[in-house]
Design a protein around this motif. Sequence first.
Motif, PDB file in Angstrom:
ATOM      1  N   GLU A 182       0.903  -1.171  -0.136  1.00  0.00           N
ATOM      2  CA  GLU A 182      -0.092  -0.184  -0.228  1.00  0.00           C
ATOM      3  C   GLU A 182       1.191   1.313   0.109  1.00  0.00           C
ATOM      4  O   GLU A 182       0.768   2.106  -0.906  1.00  0.00           O
ATOM      5  CB  GLU A 182      -0.696  -0.104   1.189  1.00  0.00           C
ATOM      6  N   GLN A 183       2.438   1.512   0.905  1.00  0.00           N
ATOM      7  CA  GLN A 183       3.055   2.888   0.731  1.00  0.00           C
ATOM      8  C   GLN A 183       3.553   3.170  -0.750  1.00  0.00           C
ATOM      9  O   GLN A 183       4.195   4.091  -1.396  1.00  0.00           O
ATOM     10  CB  GLN A 183       3.729   2.080   1.186  1.00  0.00           C
ATOM     11  N   GLY A 184       3.684   1.116  -2.053  1.00  0.00           N
ATOM     12  CA  GLY A 184       4.011   1.793  -2.663  1.00  0.00           C
ATOM     13  C   GLY A 184       5.315   0.754  -3.350  1.00  0.00           C
ATOM     14  O   GLY A 184       6.619   1.621  -4.300  1.00  0.00           O
ATOM     15  N   ALA A 185       6.027  -0.008  -2.179  1.00  0.00           N
ATOM     16  CA  ALA A 185       6.960  -0.812  -2.986  1.00  0.00           C
ATOM     17  C   ALA A 185       7.083  -0.952  -3.706  1.00  0.00           C
ATOM     18  O   ALA A 185       6.273  -2.553  -4.042  1.00  0.00           O
ATOM     19  CB  ALA A 185       7.448  -1.500  -1.970  1.00  0.00           C
ATOM     20  N   THR A 186       8.048  -0.884  -5.462  1.00  0.00           N
ATOM     21  CA  THR A 186       7.731  -1.830  -6.843  1.00  0.00           C
ATOM     22  C   THR A 186       8.621  -3.088  -6.214  1.00  0.00           C
ATOM     23  O   THR A 186       8.516  -3.615  -7.946  1.00  0.00           O
ATOM     24  CB  THR A 186       8.559  -0.630  -7.565  1.00  0.00           C
ATOM     25  N   HIS A 187       9.167  -3.657  -5.371  1.00  0.00           N
ATOM     26  CA  HIS A 187       9.683  -4.574  -5.312  1.00  0.00           C
ATOM     27  C   HIS A 187       9.914  -5.087  -3.784  1.00  0.00           C
ATOM     28  O   HIS A 187      10.040  -3.838  -2.704  1.00  0.00           O
ATOM     29  CB  HIS A 187      11.284  -4.610  -5.967  1.00  0.00           C
ATOM     30  N   ILE A 188       9.886  -6.342  -3.323  1.00  0.00           N
ATOM     31  CA  ILE A 188      10.384  -6.459  -1.760  1.00  0.00           C
ATOM     32  C   ILE A 188      11.160  -7.482  -2.215  1.00  0.00           C
ATOM     33  O   ILE A 188      10.288  -8.238  -2.425  1.00  0.00           O
ATOM     34  CB  ILE A 188       8.423  -6.771  -1.063  1.00  0.00           C
TER      35      ILE A 188
ATOM     36  N   ASP B 218      -1.170 -11.693  -5.937  1.00  0.00           N
ATOM     37  CA  ASP B 218      -2.882 -11.342  -5.889  1.00  0.00           C
ATOM     38  C   ASP B 218      -2.962 -10.034  -5.666  1.00  0.00           C
ATOM     39  O   ASP B 218      -3.263  -9.470  -6.703  1.00  0.00           O
ATOM     40  CB  ASP B 218      -3.768 -11.262  -4.704  1.00  0.00           C
ATOM     41  N   ALA B 219      -1.626  -8.958  -5.221  1.00  0.00           N
ATOM     42  CA  ALA B 219      -0.778  -7.828  -5.557  1.00  0.00           C
ATOM     43  C   ALA B 219      -0.460  -7.606  -7.098  1.00  0.00           C
ATOM     44  O   ALA B 219      -0.154  -6.518  -7.067  1.00  0.00           O
ATOM     45  CB  ALA B 219      -0.698  -7.494  -4.190  1.00  0.00           C
ATOM     46  N   GLY B 220      -0.287  -8.747  -8.184  1.00  0.00           N
ATOM     47  CA  GLY B 220       0.190  -8.128  -9.278  1.00  0.00           C
ATOM     48  C   GLY B 220       1.900  -8.196  -8.806  1.00  0.00           C
ATOM     49  O   GLY B 220       2.995  -7.962  -9.593  1.00  0.00           O
ATOM     50  N   PHE B 221       2.925  -9.221  -7.714  1.00  0.00           N
ATOM     51  CA  PHE B 221       3.929  -8.921  -8.011  1.00  0.00           C
ATOM     52  C   PHE B 221       4.084 -10.902  -8.945  1.00  0.00           C
ATOM     53  O   PHE B 221       3.365 -11.393  -8.316  1.00  0.00           O
ATOM     54  CB  PHE B 221       4.429  -9.185  -6.060  1.00  0.00           C
ATOM     55  N   ILE B 222       5.478 -10.532  -9.167  1.00  0.00           N
ATOM     56  CA  ILE B 222       5.954 -11.739  -9.497  1.00  0.00           C
ATOM     57  C   ILE B 222       7.106 -11.923  -8.752  1.00  0.00           C
ATOM     58  O   ILE B 222       8.016 -11.381  -8.571  1.00  0.00           O
ATOM     59  CB  ILE B 222       6.399 -11.667 -11.124  1.00  0.00           C
ATOM     60  N   ASN B 223       6.998 -14.058  -8.609  1.00  0.00           N
ATOM     61  CA  ASN B 223       8.277 -13.148  -7.858  1.00  0.00           C
ATOM     62  C   ASN B 223       9.402 -14.284  -8.448  1.00  0.00           C
ATOM     63  O   ASN B 223       8.487 -15.598  -9.208  1.00  0.00           O
ATOM     64  CB  ASN B 223       7.636 -15.443  -6.907  1.00  0.00           C
ATOM     65  N   TYR B 224      10.372 -14.065  -8.973  1.00  0.00           N
ATOM     66  CA  TYR B 224      11.753 -14.369 -10.239  1.00  0.00           C
ATOM     67  C   TYR B 224      12.266 -15.014  -9.292  1.00  0.00           C
ATOM     68  O   TYR B 224      13.054 -15.235  -9.648  1.00  0.00           O
ATOM     69  CB  TYR B 224      12.122 -13.221 -10.792  1.00  0.00           C
ATOM     70  N   GLU B 225      13.076 -14.241  -7.571  1.00  0.00           N
ATOM     71  CA  GLU B 225      13.614 -15.354  -6.884  1.00  0.00           C
ATOM     72  C   GLU B 225      13.432 -15.776  -5.267  1.00  0.00           C
ATOM     73  O   GLU B 225      11.777 -15.027  -5.864  1.00  0.00           O
ATOM     74  CB  GLU B 225      15.002 -14.831  -6.935  1.00  0.00           C
ATOM     75  N   VAL B 226      13.903 -17.149  -5.334  1.00  0.00           N
ATOM     76  CA  VAL B 226      13.379 -17.176  -3.621  1.00  0.00           C
ATOM     77  C   VAL B 226      12.532 -16.583  -3.103  1.00  0.00           C
ATOM     78  O   VAL B 226      11.094 -16.784  -2.315  1.00  0.00           O
ATOM     79  CB  VAL B 226      14.714 -17.999  -3.023  1.00  0.00           C
TER      80      VAL B 226
ATOM     81  N   ALA C 227      12.792 -13.019  -3.166  1.00  0.00           N
ATOM     82  CA  ALA C 227      12.557 -11.631  -3.841  1.00  0.00           C
ATOM     83  C   ALA C 227      11.119 -11.646  -5.454  1.00  0.00           C
ATOM     84  O   ALA C 227      10.882 -12.611  -6.029  1.00  0.00           O
ATOM     85  CB  ALA C 227      13.551 -11.225  -5.254  1.00  0.00           C
ATOM     86  N   TRP C 228      10.772 -10.209  -4.918  1.00  0.00           N
ATOM     87  CA  TRP C 228       9.024 -10.000  -5.709  1.00  0.00           C
ATOM     88  C   TRP C 228       9.117  -8.204  -6.150  1.00  0.00           C
ATOM     89  O   TRP C 228       9.474  -7.722  -5.704  1.00  0.00           O
ATOM     90  CB  TRP C 228       7.920 -10.215  -4.973  1.00  0.00           C
ATOM     91  N   ARG C 229       8.332  -8.552  -7.487  1.00  0.00           N
ATOM     92  CA  ARG C 229       9.042  -7.593  -7.436  1.00  0.00           C
ATOM     93  C   ARG C 229       7.662  -6.893  -8.806  1.00  0.00           C
ATOM     94  O   ARG C 229       6.947  -7.990  -8.975  1.00  0.00           O
ATOM     95  CB  ARG C 229       9.753  -7.366  -9.226  1.00  0.00           C
ATOM     96  N   LYS C 230       7.331  -5.606  -9.377  1.00  0.00           N
ATOM     97  CA  LYS C 230       5.798  -4.815 -10.055  1.00  0.00           C
ATOM     98  C   LYS C 230       6.730  -4.649 -11.229  1.00  0.00           C
ATOM     99  O   LYS C 230       6.706  -3.805 -12.223  1.00  0.00           O
ATOM    100  CB  LYS C 230       5.678  -4.146  -8.915  1.00  0.00           C
ATOM    101  N   GLU C 231       8.191  -4.319 -11.229  1.00  0.00           N
ATOM    102  CA  GLU C 231       8.715  -3.493 -12.392  1.00  0.00           C
ATOM    103  C   GLU C 231      10.163  -5.006 -12.306  1.00  0.00           C
ATOM    104  O   GLU C 231       9.761  -5.487 -12.202  1.00  0.00           O
ATOM    105  CB  GLU C 231       9.736  -2.440 -11.769  1.00  0.00           C
ATOM    106  N   LYS C 232      10.662  -4.339 -13.363  1.00  0.00           N
ATOM    107  CA  LYS C 232      12.117  -5.312 -13.127  1.00  0.00           C
ATOM    108  C   LYS C 232      13.045  -5.336 -12.654  1.00  0.00           C
ATOM    109  O   LYS C 232      13.274  -4.949 -11.231  1.00  0.00           O
ATOM    110  CB  LYS C 232      12.803  -4.798 -14.549  1.00  0.00           C
ATOM    111  N   PRO C 233      13.562  -6.617 -12.525  1.00  0.00           N
ATOM    112  CA  PRO C 233      14.360  -7.223 -11.418  1.00  0.00           C
ATOM    113  C   PRO C 233      15.313  -6.373 -10.996  1.00  0.00           C
ATOM    114  O   PRO C 233      15.864  -5.627 -12.255  1.00  0.00           O
ATOM    115  CB  PRO C 233      14.479  -8.650 -11.817  1.00  0.00           C
ATOM    116  N   SER C 234      15.824  -6.457 -10.284  1.00  0.00           N
ATOM    117  CA  SER C 234      17.004  -6.442  -9.720  1.00  0.00           C
ATOM    118  C   SER C 234      18.568  -6.804 -10.609  1.00  0.00           C
ATOM    119  O   SER C 234      18.679  -7.935 -10.703  1.00  0.00           O
ATOM    120  CB  SER C 234      17.503  -6.633  -8.201  1.00  0.00           C
ATOM    121  N   MET C 235      18.970  -5.749 -11.238  1.00  0.00           N
ATOM    122  CA  MET C 235      19.904  -6.237 -12.095  1.00  0.00           C
ATOM    123  C   MET C 235      21.060  -6.796 -11.577  1.00  0.00           C
ATOM    124  O   MET C 235      21.995  -7.809 -11.908  1.00  0.00           O
ATOM    125  CB  MET C 235      20.854  -4.993 -13.129  1.00  0.00           C
ATOM    126  N   HIS C 236      21.196  -6.192 -10.612  1.00  0.00           N
ATOM    127  CA  HIS C 236      22.087  -6.548  -9.552  1.00  0.00           C
ATOM    128  C   HIS C 236      22.683  -7.727  -9.316  1.00  0.00           C
ATOM    129  O   HIS C 236      23.361  -8.957  -9.377  1.00  0.00           O
ATOM    130  CB  HIS C 236      22.762  -6.330  -8.503  1.00  0.00           C
TER     131      HIS C 236
END
Length: 392
Positions: free
Chosen positions: A201-207, A246-254, A256-265
């Motif tokens: 709700e606070q606007g995180a783009t990656h969790i 349900d909030a629209g986040f993608i689990n791309y690593e164990v 790591a969850w993202r709404k934007e592009k993954p962390s390149m690093h």
Amino acid sequence: MLKLSNFLSDLVPQSIPLSLYVHMPWCVRKCPYCDFNSHTVPGGKQLSLELENEYLYALVEDFKTQIDLAQGRKISSVFIGGGTPSLISAKGYQWLFHQLKQHIEFIEDCEITLEANPGTLEHQPFEDYLQAGINRLSIGVQTFNTEHLKKLGRIHSVDNAMLAIQQAKSAGFQRVNVDLMHGLPEQTLEQALYDLKLAVEQGATHISWYQLTIEPNTVFFRTKPVLPSDNILSDIQEQGEQYLIDAGFINYEVSAWRKEKPSMHNVNYWQFGDYLAIGAGAHGKVTKEDGVYRFQKTRLPKDYLEKTPAPMVNFEKVAEDELPFEFMMNALRLKEGAPMPYYSQRTGLDIEALQPSLLQLRQQGLLLKDEKQLVSTEQGYRFLNAVLEKFL
């Protein structure tokens, strides 16, 4: 026991992406769960300008000694971790980036991440960090529960945490990661889910959402806090994941969850890329034509500053028989895995030596039957430790 083929002679380090890790070793206070290389700020709550300048200069001198390890490559991403990196001023970072770029070029739109503490005393306005060249923030919230913050030894409040995320977004940061832990002492399912809800709700783009583990050499290891039962931990994991989906986040690593592009690093880490490392206790990994090497810098800030540039504690070649496990341990953390050619390109080993293990895992339904990608199935991802044992 995994049988390896001969080491390949066509390992090309220049084809492997190169990142940079920068370690800032000071914190206002050491948290009881933390086993990272962090040390209390000398003499109070703020880093003196004199010490900041001395440390930044030492970082540049350290960087100069690693120029040859870049082997002509540009820096593709930078991660500034700690400790509490937001104790360093934005002006200090601006100077640091300018100096580093004199020696190794950064790619255009290089991802530069700064770990920031939500405490109001630890950072300047976020606009200043953005103008200094930092384009991604990772805010160490850990929890939005007041009692849990106290138990974790955090110095910020719930209001500080929410305000930090809002201010980062208002300052113009498009990419804001929030670090959250679950499985905290006496935490309930409802409390864990509420933490996720507030971050969203606070606007995180990656969790970055990970379970608390009790590590040796920490206060928690000695005091043995009461953690949630296995049943509660399982419910937290299952329902938390569903909430994020349900909030629209993608689990791309164990974790790591993202709404934007993954962390390149982080993706570069997990795909067995290379990274230089500067700062007290920093760890690096580089590939040379004869193999893969790991190194680290001296751990204590005092020792790091006494001899500039600080020497490496060690610079050791990773044993050939350790490489399959090391590669897979990282690559298979990613939901999409890694391209098959990366294995040979980044370890120097022939993928054919792994075929018996790969075939068995595919037959067991733990790896996808994909000749172009090394990737776990959903079941394999759930039982990742069992998959990795095949590569020991």
